[in-house]
Design an enzyme around this catalytic site. Sequence first.
Site, mmCIF file in Angstrom:
data_model
loop_
_atom_site.group_PDB
_atom_site.id
_atom_site.type_symbol
_atom_site.label_atom_id
_atom_site.label_comp_id
_atom_site.label_asym_id
_atom_site.label_seq_id
_atom_site.Cartn_x
_atom_site.Cartn_y
_atom_site.Cartn_z
ATOM 1 N N ASP A 16 0.837 -1.203 0.000
ATOM 2 C CA ASP A 16 0.000 0.000 0.000
ATOM 3 C C ASP A 16 0.874 1.256 0.000
ATOM 4 O OD1 ASP A 16 -2.395 1.447 0.046
ATOM 5 O OD2 ASP A 16 -3.269 0.197 1.612
ATOM 6 N N ASP B 258 -10.834 2.507 -3.539
ATOM 7 C CA ASP B 258 -11.226 1.208 -3.007
ATOM 8 C C ASP B 258 -12.659 0.850 -3.398
ATOM 9 O OD1 ASP B 258 -8.811 1.398 -1.759
ATOM 10 O OD2 ASP B 258 -9.591 1.409 0.279
#
Length: 434
Positions: free
Chosen positions: A170, A231
């Site tokens: 990430d 997301d």
Amino acid sequence: MKPVSRVLWLGCVLVFCFQVLVPCGLPGVCGLDNGLAMTPTMGWLHWERFMCNVNCQEEPDSCISEKLFLQIAEIMASDGWKDVGYEYICIDDCWMAPERDSKGRLQADPKRFPGGIRRLANYVHSKGLKLGIYADVGNKTCAGFPGSFGYYDIDAQTFADWGVDLLKFDGCYCDSIQHLAEGYKQMSLALNRTGRSIVYSCEWPLYMWPIFKPNYTEIREYCNHWRNFADIYDSWQSIRNTLDWTSSNQKIIVPVAGPGGWNDPDMLVIGNFGLSRDQQITQMALWAIMAAPLLMSNDLRHISPEAKALLQDKDVIAINQDRLGRQGYRLRKENNFEVWERPLLNLAWAVAIVNLQEIGGPRSYTISVTSLGRGLACNPDCLITELLPEKRKLGFYEWTSSLKTQINPTGTVLLRLERTSSVQFSYSAVSDSL
């Protein structure tokens, strides 16, 4: 895989050539040289369904723990998931202890993962599956656990020593774009130096887009797949937003995708709570067209037979995993319909027709087959098979024919077109701009 607010935080931190084989010298084609992800990765990832639930005392069946991943591994091995290609069980954020150990290594939370990651990996491997894990390029993960900045080599070797097979990396809490880009490159090189085969899943372009257009040629040289957009959520609007972003940027992102490197529109949320049956069909069909990694985020212990059948549909998975390795694209949008198509091996094509209207009943859509597959899909004729929502042969169509379908609101019809003539054409002869 964190709240949308992380994207806001960033402010402070085609020519599409249909060729069966593409020379490695062409820009944007050569990828990370680790021999992995030659077709899109398939598996299961905990984030959308289980998020960062660390309350194992009150919610022992849904917290991020060793127990959850052991149970998912057992189900994936015994209930047909592994057999159709779902191979990776991936841990997302919130698996770590709050601090590194005395030697500077990451460590799993000792209460929630009492056996450690090595033992979990051994169990997953014993089931014929592979284990994925999560870390972050910055000083902290998105949920606030230790980041990998300054520890890239140590963390890569730790993951290799544990027997990890995939790393999702990430991009939270990185203090500059330069550090972000360099961190993703350094971790890629560090993983390769371990000598272990570890698929490298990046979120590099996701964090670049708010500032400037990413260099996808460079990203592909270091990553096996990469997130571009926000997301995914368990909602139709989230699916729509992802498809809209993908089609709006397809001239940039489609040409770079191929064996070893894929655009990742995020998790499959089929089998959860927010999508209707038709909307689940739309996600499955379009993720196949987009050559997307198929990483489910759901509770396989409690999934409906309908959702299971859709996720395990071998014909749809075959489109996703097609070894020609070309990502599909949106061909047209009109009257609240979208037509997407993807070239496949042996001059076949996959076509998805989406009804975006959210009111009323089923609507009919008619398309000339001459417009499909750059005019080659049914030249001079083809066999068309409907794969979703039902499996049935629609029959033979000549080049001048029209195809009429009826599609439910927010639903999709997925078709496979196969040439019936022995006449062969080269995809490279029909290169064109999208």
